[in-house]
Design an enzyme around this catalytic site. Structure first.
Site, PDB file in Angstrom:
ATOM      1  N   LYS A   1       0.817  -1.205   0.000  1.00 55.46           N
ATOM      2  CA  LYS A   1       0.000   0.000   0.000  1.00 55.46           C
ATOM      3  C   LYS A   1       0.860   1.269   0.000  1.00 55.46           C
ATOM      4  O   LYS A   1       0.573   2.220  -0.722  1.00 55.46           O
ATOM      5  CB  LYS A   1      -0.905  -0.035   1.234  1.00 55.46           C
ATOM      6  CG  LYS A   1      -2.015   0.948   1.247  1.00 55.46           C
ATOM      7  CD  LYS A   1      -3.055   0.531   2.274  1.00 55.46           C
ATOM      8  CE  LYS A   1      -2.428   0.390   3.643  1.00 55.46           C
ATOM      9  NZ  LYS A   1      -2.925   1.374   4.613  1.00 55.46           N
TER      10      LYS A   1
ATOM     11  N   ARG B   1      11.983  -9.665  13.397  1.00 55.10           N
ATOM     12  CA  ARG B   1      11.108  -9.136  14.447  1.00 55.10           C
ATOM     13  C   ARG B   1       9.997 -10.145  14.733  1.00 55.10           C
ATOM     14  O   ARG B   1       9.539 -10.841  13.824  1.00 55.10           O
ATOM     15  CB  ARG B   1      10.464  -7.815  13.997  1.00 55.10           C
ATOM     16  CG  ARG B   1      11.463  -6.678  13.799  1.00 55.10           C
ATOM     17  CD  ARG B   1      10.718  -5.396  13.472  1.00 55.10           C
ATOM     18  NE  ARG B   1       9.656  -5.649  12.517  1.00 55.10           N
ATOM     19  CZ  ARG B   1       8.541  -4.931  12.408  1.00 55.10           C
ATOM     20  NH1 ARG B   1       8.330  -3.912  13.198  1.00 55.10           N
ATOM     21  NH2 ARG B   1       7.628  -5.222  11.508  1.00 55.10           N
TER      22      ARG B   1
ATOM     23  N   ARG C   1      -1.953 -11.405  12.483  1.00 56.18           N
ATOM     24  CA  ARG C   1      -2.162 -10.002  12.099  1.00 56.18           C
ATOM     25  C   ARG C   1      -3.156  -9.899  10.946  1.00 56.18           C
ATOM     26  O   ARG C   1      -3.967  -8.973  10.898  1.00 56.18           O
ATOM     27  CB  ARG C   1      -0.835  -9.350  11.688  1.00 56.18           C
ATOM     28  CG  ARG C   1      -0.006  -8.896  12.879  1.00 56.18           C
ATOM     29  CD  ARG C   1       1.448  -8.696  12.470  1.00 56.18           C
ATOM     30  NE  ARG C   1       1.654  -7.523  11.634  1.00 56.18           N
ATOM     31  CZ  ARG C   1       2.726  -7.345  10.845  1.00 56.18           C
ATOM     32  NH1 ARG C   1       3.652  -8.272  10.778  1.00 56.18           N
ATOM     33  NH2 ARG C   1       2.852  -6.256  10.152  1.00 56.18           N
TER      34      ARG C   1
END
Ligand SMILES: [Zn+2]
Length: 212
Positions: free
Chosen positions: A13, A159, A170
Site C-alpha cells: 500500500k 522481528r 495479524r
C-alpha cells in the site's frame, strides 16, 4: 479524487500510495502523520492528543475526527486526498461522511488492495530488520552481506511481528477489523478491490483501471 486506501500490512500500500499521490498531485493523509503534525504545530486538538498520548492513553474518536477534519480543510487537500489508516471503524466513517458533506464532497472510491495470506506470509516472513537503524531487508532487497546491515554492520534480526504465525494472526485481526468498514462502503458502491499480486507496475495499472 477523494479516496480511501485499504490493505493489510505487506500488501504494498505504501509504495502504491506514493505513486498515486504523485500522479494526481494530492496528499496522502495518514492518521499517524496527521496526528504528529497537529501535535508538532501545537493546535488545540494536537495539545489534547499529546496530553493523552503522554499519559499512555488512546486518543478518542472525537479528537482524531477533529484532527482529520482540520487536515481536510487545509489547502493541500483542496484537489483531493488519499486517506490511509482512517477511517478504521464505521462510526469514524460516518463522521467522515459528515465532514465531507459539509464541504459538498464525498468519498469517491475505497481502494482495497488484496493479497492472499499465504503470499503475504511468504513476502513478510523473509524480512530481516536492523535493531540499530531499523532498516528492513526483504527478498527483493537483500543486504550486501547475508544477515548484516549495509549501513552500520549490525547483525540483522527477525522481528516477532514478522514470524509466520504472528503474520497470520495479524491478517486475521486486519480482516475482522475491516470487514464492517468494507461492508459500510460496499453498501455505497464505492469499493474497488484490486489484486495486489504482481510487480509494482502491474498493480499500479490495475489501480488506475479501477479508478476509471
Ligand atoms: Zn543498521
Amino acid at each position: 479524487m477523494n479516496d480511501i486506501f485499504l490493505g493489510p500490512p505487506g500488501a504494498g500500500k505504501g509504495t502504491q500510495a506514493k505513486r498515486l499521490t504523485a500522479r494526481f498531485g494530492i496528499p496522502q493523509l495518514s492518521t499517524g502523520d496527521i496526528l504528529r503534525k497537529a501535535v508538532a504545530d501545537g493546535t488545540a486538538l494536537g495539545k489534547q492528543a499529546k496530553a493523552l498520548m503522554d499519559a499512555g492513553k488512546l486518543v478518542p474518536d472525537d479528537i482524531v475526527n477533529g484532527i482529520v477534519d482540520e487536515a481536510l480543510a487545509s489547502p493541500i487537500a483542496a484537489k483531493g486526498f488519499l486517506l490511509d489508516g482512517f477511517p478504521r471503524t464505521v462510526p469514524q466513517a460516518t463522521a467522515l461522511d459528515e465532514m465531507l458533506a459539509r464541504r459538498g464532497k464525498k468519498i469517491e472510491h475505497v481502494l482495497s488492495l488484496e493479497v492472499p495470506t499465504d503470499v503475504l506470509v511468504d513476502r513478510l516472513s523473509g524480512r530481516q530488520t536492523c535493531p540499530k537503524c531499523q532498516t528492513s531487508y526483504g527478498k527483493d532487497t537483500p543486504p550486501k552481506r547475508a544477515g548484516i546491515c549495509d549501513k552500520d554492520g549490525e547483525k540483522l534480526i527477525v522481528r516477532p511481528d514478522d514470524m509466520p504465525d504472528r503474520i497470520r494472526q495479524r491478517m486475521l485481526e486486519y480482516e475482522s477489523k475491516t470487514a464492517l468498514l468494507t461492508g459500510y462502503y460496499t453498501a455505497r458502491s464505492v469499493v474497488r478491490t484490486v489484486d495486489g499480486v504482481g510487480t509494482v507496475e502491474e498493480v499500479e495499472k490495475r489501480i488506475l483501471q479501477a479508478l476509471r
